[in-house]
Enzyme design. Structure first.
Site, PDB file in Angstrom:
ATOM      1  N   SER A 121       0.859  -1.391   0.046  1.00  0.00           N
ATOM      2  CA  SER A 121      -0.151  -0.159  -0.034  1.00  0.00           C
ATOM      3  C   SER A 121       1.016   1.300  -0.070  1.00  0.00           C
ATOM      4  O   SER A 121       1.849   1.530   0.755  1.00  0.00           O
ATOM      5  CB  SER A 121      -1.081   0.298   1.356  1.00  0.00           C
TER       6      SER A 121
ATOM      7  N   HIS B 140      -1.358  -1.847  -3.993  1.00  0.00           N
ATOM      8  CA  HIS B 140      -2.931  -1.217  -3.487  1.00  0.00           C
ATOM      9  C   HIS B 140      -2.818   1.052  -3.241  1.00  0.00           C
ATOM     10  O   HIS B 140      -1.775   0.846  -2.719  1.00  0.00           O
ATOM     11  CB  HIS B 140      -2.781  -1.479  -1.939  1.00  0.00           C
TER      12      HIS B 140
ATOM     13  N   ASP C 162      -4.872   4.029  -1.772  1.00  0.00           N
ATOM     14  CA  ASP C 162      -6.040   3.929  -1.329  1.00  0.00           C
ATOM     15  C   ASP C 162      -7.059   5.120  -1.640  1.00  0.00           C
ATOM     16  O   ASP C 162      -6.022   6.371  -1.814  1.00  0.00           O
ATOM     17  CB  ASP C 162      -5.665   3.721   0.892  1.00  0.00           C
TER      18      ASP C 162
ATOM     19  N   MET D  58      -9.459   8.066  -0.665  1.00  0.00           N
ATOM     20  CA  MET D  58      -9.933   8.073   0.784  1.00  0.00           C
ATOM     21  C   MET D  58     -10.567   9.923  -0.254  1.00  0.00           C
ATOM     22  O   MET D  58      -9.861  10.655  -0.499  1.00  0.00           O
ATOM     23  CB  MET D  58      -9.370   8.604   2.204  1.00  0.00           C
TER      24      MET D  58
ATOM     25  N   HIS E 191      -8.483   0.767  -3.667  1.00  0.00           N
ATOM     26  CA  HIS E 191      -9.181   0.704  -2.544  1.00  0.00           C
ATOM     27  C   HIS E 191     -10.118   2.110  -2.195  1.00  0.00           C
ATOM     28  O   HIS E 191      -9.304   2.643  -1.836  1.00  0.00           O
ATOM     29  CB  HIS E 191      -8.509   0.291  -1.662  1.00  0.00           C
TER      30      HIS E 191
ATOM     31  N   MET F  19     -12.527   4.408  -0.412  1.00  0.00           N
ATOM     32  CA  MET F  19     -13.149   4.129   1.030  1.00  0.00           C
ATOM     33  C   MET F  19     -13.875   5.599   0.550  1.00  0.00           C
ATOM     34  O   MET F  19     -12.965   6.613   0.686  1.00  0.00           O
ATOM     35  CB  MET F  19     -11.478   4.563   1.820  1.00  0.00           C
TER      36      MET F  19
ATOM     37  N   MET G  50     -11.615  -5.591   6.347  1.00  0.00           N
ATOM     38  CA  MET G  50     -10.746  -4.915   6.472  1.00  0.00           C
ATOM     39  C   MET G  50     -10.382  -5.168   7.719  1.00  0.00           C
ATOM     40  O   MET G  50     -11.309  -5.579   8.762  1.00  0.00           O
ATOM     41  CB  MET G  50     -11.266  -3.415   6.740  1.00  0.00           C
TER      42      MET G  50
ATOM     43  N   ASP H 234      -6.202  -6.522   5.171  1.00  0.00           N
ATOM     44  CA  ASP H 234      -5.633  -4.837   4.807  1.00  0.00           C
ATOM     45  C   ASP H 234      -6.159  -4.251   6.353  1.00  0.00           C
ATOM     46  O   ASP H 234      -7.192  -4.330   6.931  1.00  0.00           O
ATOM     47  CB  ASP H 234      -7.041  -4.159   3.597  1.00  0.00           C
TER      48      ASP H 234
HETATM   49  C1  DX5 Z   1      -6.047   2.071   5.569  1.00  0.00           C
HETATM   50  C2  DX5 Z   1      -6.115   1.212   4.384  1.00  0.00           C
HETATM   51  C3  DX5 Z   1      -4.884   0.357   4.233  1.00  0.00           C
HETATM   52  C4  DX5 Z   1      -3.391   1.080   4.790  1.00  0.00           C
HETATM   53  C5  DX5 Z   1      -2.955  -0.101   5.343  1.00  0.00           C
HETATM   54  O1  DX5 Z   1      -7.431   2.148   5.300  1.00  0.00           O
HETATM   55  O2  DX5 Z   1      -7.230   1.118   3.820  1.00  0.00           O
HETATM   56  O3  DX5 Z   1      -4.778  -0.673   3.070  1.00  0.00           O
HETATM   57  O4  DX5 Z   1      -2.602   1.892   3.285  1.00  0.00           O
HETATM   58  O5  DX5 Z   1      -1.665   0.443   6.012  1.00  0.00           O
HETATM   59  P1  DX5 Z   1      -0.779  -0.767   7.066  1.00  0.00           P
HETATM   60  O6  DX5 Z   1      -0.499  -1.793   6.570  1.00  0.00           O
HETATM   61  O7  DX5 Z   1      -0.173   0.702   7.802  1.00  0.00           O
HETATM   62  O8  DX5 Z   1      -1.991  -0.915   8.232  1.00  0.00           O
HETATM   63 ZN    ZN Z   2      -7.130  -0.390   1.210  1.00  0.00          ZN
END
Ligand code: DX5
Ligand code: ZN
Length: 220
Positions: free
Chosen positions: A6, A31, A33, A35, A64, A66, A135, A173
């Site tokens: 990620s 990956h 993220d 948001m 991903h 969010m 999650m 994740d």
């Molecule tokens: C959290 C994200 C994750 C995050 C994971 O909302 O979806 O992908 O980056 O990071 P670590 O491995 O640091 O928990």
């Molecule tokens: Zn993620």
């Protein structure tokens, strides 16, 4: 068994370098993220950053989402070169329609669940997804502690996937590291998102390689 670093945890001023570290470390996917500051309190990056980074790697880009309205982002993400889009079931009025829209745009559709969302929320859609993501932290931030309470849900998802009419990946994740990854393996996960445990290391490529070696042992 696939490894998905990620890049949220990477040095955000050098994302091209982070992609090179993913490749050198044997990552299978990268990956992203995404948001929006609404579905989760944090705000990160979206289609323009995915598009900008697309030429820097041949790896599959795993997005991903969010965000409160994931369907609205699908055309731009397809245009940006996303390989897969995982949408939160809690954000969708009509998951079936959203999954079809992603597939029609040529992306692999997935569904994610917050830790408190029961597996039954995604079960009616198992025949329309390529990936399920229970999650293991509350979405929104990297670097949180892994929630062991999600392991039974991962195991139940593995059982349900065994009865699905198509191959469905089971991603984990949040808080995945050398200690928690084996627990996810035992529960049946096969795609591992790792942020802090790779990019928080002094040598991210070497850290990714160590995770890849752990997964290679399972693949044999
Ligand atoms: C959290 C994200 C994750 C995050 C994971 O909302 O979806 O992908 O980056 O990071 P670590 O491995 O640091 O928990
Ligand atoms: Zn993620």
């Amino acid at each position: 068994m696939r490894l998905a670093p990620s890049i949220l945890a990477a040095d955000l001023t050098c994302l091209g370098e982070a992609l090179a570290q993913c490749e050198a470390g044997g990552a299978d996917l990268v990956h992203f993220d995404v948001m929006d500051g609404h579905f989760v309190p944090n705000l990160t990056f979206g289609p323009p950053v995915v598009a900008a980074l697309r030429p820097y790697t041949a790896r599959y880009l795993d997005c991903h989402l969010m965000v409160a309205n994931p369907e609205a982002l699908l055309p731009a993400l397809a245009e940006a070169g996303a390989g897969g889009v995982t949408m939160h079931v809690e954000a969708l009025d009509d998951p079936g329609r959203a999954l079809r829209a992603a597939a029609d745009l040529g992306m692999a559709p997935g569904l994610a669940l917050r830790p408190g969302t029961p597996l039954r929320a995604v079960l009616p859609h198992l025949d329309a997804v390529d990936l399920v993501l229970p999650m293991t932290v509350e979405p929104g931030f990297g670097g949180q502690a892994f929630d062991d309470g999600v392991l039974p849900k991962i195991a139940a998802a593995r059982d349900a996937i065994g009865r699905a009419s198509r191959p469905v990946a089971l991603q984990v994740d949040g808080g995945v590291n050398a200690v928690t990854l084996p627990r996810c393996l035992d529960a049946g996960a096969d795609v591992f998102v790792v942020g802090t445990a790779i990019f928080g290391a002094d040598d991210p490529a070497a850290a990714a390689k160590a995770f890849r070696a752990l997964l290679d042992r399972e693949d044999r």
